[in-house]
Scaffold this motif. Structure first.
Motif, short mmCIF file in Angstrom:
data_model
loop_
_atom_site.label_atom_id
_atom_site.label_comp_id
_atom_site.label_asym_id
_atom_site.label_seq_id
_atom_site.Cartn_x
_atom_site.Cartn_y
_atom_site.Cartn_z
N GLU A 1 73.26 59.49 -7.95
CA GLU A 1 72.56 60.33 -6.97
C GLU A 1 71.25 60.91 -7.51
O GLU A 1 70.42 61.41 -6.73
N THR A 2 71.01 60.81 -8.82
CA THR A 2 69.76 61.34 -9.38
C THR A 2 68.58 60.39 -9.19
O THR A 2 67.43 60.77 -9.42
N ALA A 3 68.85 59.14 -8.82
CA ALA A 3 67.78 58.16 -8.67
C ALA A 3 67.01 58.39 -7.37
O ALA A 3 67.55 58.89 -6.38
N ARG A 4 65.75 58.00 -7.37
CA ARG A 4 64.92 58.08 -6.17
C ARG A 4 65.03 56.78 -5.38
O ARG A 4 64.85 55.69 -5.94
N ALA A 5 65.30 56.87 -4.10
CA ALA A 5 65.51 55.69 -3.26
C ALA A 5 64.27 54.81 -3.21
O ALA A 5 64.37 53.58 -3.23
N ASP A 6 63.07 55.41 -3.15
CA ASP A 6 61.86 54.61 -3.04
C ASP A 6 61.60 53.80 -4.32
O ASP A 6 61.14 52.66 -4.26
N GLU A 7 61.94 54.38 -5.48
CA GLU A 7 61.76 53.66 -6.75
C GLU A 7 62.78 52.54 -6.89
O GLU A 7 62.44 51.43 -7.33
N LEU B 1 72.75 57.58 -1.63
CA LEU B 1 71.69 56.77 -2.21
C LEU B 1 71.69 55.36 -1.60
O LEU B 1 70.64 54.82 -1.30
N VAL C 1 68.42 53.79 0.17
CA VAL C 1 67.78 52.60 -0.39
C VAL C 1 67.72 51.49 0.65
O VAL C 1 66.70 50.78 0.76
N GLU D 1 64.84 52.25 2.81
CA GLU D 1 63.58 52.15 2.07
C GLU D 1 63.20 50.69 1.82
O GLU D 1 62.01 50.33 1.85
N ARG E 1 64.28 56.02 -15.43
CA ARG E 1 63.46 55.73 -14.24
C ARG E 1 62.07 55.20 -14.57
O ARG E 1 61.43 54.55 -13.75
N SER F 1 60.83 50.58 -15.47
CA SER F 1 60.88 49.61 -14.38
C SER F 1 60.81 48.19 -14.93
O SER F 1 60.15 47.94 -15.94
#
Length: 424
Positions: A237-243, A269, A273, A276, A345, A348
């Motif tokens: 849940e800490t991840a960003r959906a756009d990334e 998430l 995602v 996104e 994060r 990439s």
């Protein structure tokens, strides 16, 4: 993207590298023809498949100078820095030859010798891949290979892309030929009037290149039979959906058969995602390719917890694995199967593709269960060194002879016993 529970996990393994019977037959015919007719066959296939008639396959110094004039200084600077990063990383993989002396005077060891020659295949045609040049050539140079031959299919103008030639020059390649496809693989393996054969062939290509590498393996070595690109992202849940979505699409744009998978214990998430991906997909220049990849080989798997998520990616054994979780480093030790592991994060996947230093030639199609990224060891061979002492032979000769007779090899036994007899 499809969201499903991990119980419905479908392996990303795809049996596409075998090709059709027609493709296999075509490749075998091309290889046999190049072996038989050399340059003449190579020239005919280049005209047939690349639609260009060449008087010479060799890339000249003038062409390389022209290439430098067509790229900007920033590109040259980036290539040089990337090459140095790759070189620095692979130098750490070097291992020395070694010997140990036993108390009885026996000396045992291992001699590490670079391969004499390597052929590097760089895909071409409609695209340019200078990163493939660096990732194949630099570790070979670090390993000590003296002769590195690069082949790549020419464009309609009869030349190789400027970016590819600049990367080759910066990496130290001096022998470059305008040839591609199965015919180039055959030329590297068996030689023609223009191209002397090599001991190993590395580098990616289309299905015909893959089949040709499979066909010549045994007469020469190859790096691997690589399939379409893969990425699995392990995220919480800490991840960003756009990334996360952007990283999934970074592989989807490669090929309609590329595979992009998110594994997460977070339903929230997963849903973000999925939305996104569709939003970003619509804005991609290569959206048709990426859309097919996502539709056919894209998936989001929701697990019960993070441990189940880790085990899921181990089952997938992906080419690229990103770990974007609150405790990413703590999970590293639990990951058993992945070609390259990107932690956090800011790591990439394209960072590894182009610049960080580790090799981007990676095992695909689940083969990360038993194989490794291209590395210095792939360009070296190891010889055992045995210097047995008289004392050791007298102590162990009877045992060695008995072992040989147990296998029914009397001459083996006598080869040892004659020495014991002569020294009495």
């Amino acid at each position: 993207m499809k969201i499903q529970r991990v119980q419905d996990l479908v392996s990303i393994k795809r049996s596409i590298e075998a090709g059709t019977s027609e493709q296999q037959a075509a490749v075998k015919g091309i290889i046999a023809d190049v072996r038989s007719r050399g340059d003449e066959a190579l020239r005919e296939y280049t005209e047939k498949f690349d639609r260009v008639k060449l008087s010479s396959f060799s890339v000249t110094e003038e062409e390389i100078e022209e290439a430098y004039g067509k790229v900007d200084d920033q590109f040259i600077s980036i290539v040089r820095e990337a090459a140095e990063n790759i070189r620095t990383y692979h130098k750490k993989q070097l291992r020395p030859s070694w010997m140990t002396t036993e108390e009885n005077g026996t000396i045992l060891g291992q001699k590490i010798t670079p391969l004499d020659s390597v052929g590097v295949y760089v895909p071409g045609g409609t695209a340019a891949y200078p990163s493939s040049v660096l990732m194949n050539v630099v570790p070979a140079k670090v390993a000590g290979v003296k002769r590195i031959v690069m082949v790549s299919p020419p464009g309609a103008d009869g030349k190789l892309p400027s970016a590819v030639l600049v990367a080759a020059k910066e990496a130290g390649v001096v022998e470059i030929y305008k040839a591609g496809g199965a015919q180039a693989v055959a030329a590297l393996a068996y030689g023609t009037e223009s191209i002397q054969p090599v001991d190993k062939i590395t580098g990616p290509g289309n299905i015909y290149v893959a089949l040709a590498k499979r066909e010549v393996f045994g007469d020469v070595d190859i790096d691997m039979i690589a399939g379409p690109s893969e990425i699995a992202i392990l995220a919480d849940e800490t991840a960003r959906a756009d990334e996360v979505a952007a990283d999934l699409l970074s592989q989807a744009e490669h090929d309609p058969r590329a595979c992009s998978v998110l594994v997460t214990p977070s339903q929230e998430l997963a849903e973000a995602v999925a939305i996104e991906v569709e939003k970003q997909l619509a804005l991609l220049p290569r959206k048709e390719i990426a859309a097919r990849s996502i539709a056919d080989y894209g998936a989001i798997y929701v697990t019960n917890d993070i441990d189940e998520a880790v085990e899921t990616v181990n089952q997938l054994a992906p080419e690229h694995l990103e770990v974007i979780t609150a405790n990413a480093m703590e999970l590293l030790g639990k990951i058993r199967h992945a070609g390259a592991i990107f932690i956090g994060r800011y790591s990439s996947e394209p960072v590894g593709d182009y610049f960080a230093g580790p090799n981007h030639v990676l095992p695909t199609n689940g083969t990360a269960r038993f194989s490794s990224p291209l590395n210095v060891d792939d360009f070296q061979k190891k010889s055992s060194v045995i210097i047995y002492s008289e004392k050791a032979l007298k102590a162990n000769g009877a045992k060695i002879a008995a072992f040989a007779r147990m296998e029914g090899l009397e001459a083996h036994a006598r080869a040892v016993e004659v020495r014991l007899k002569n020294d009495n």
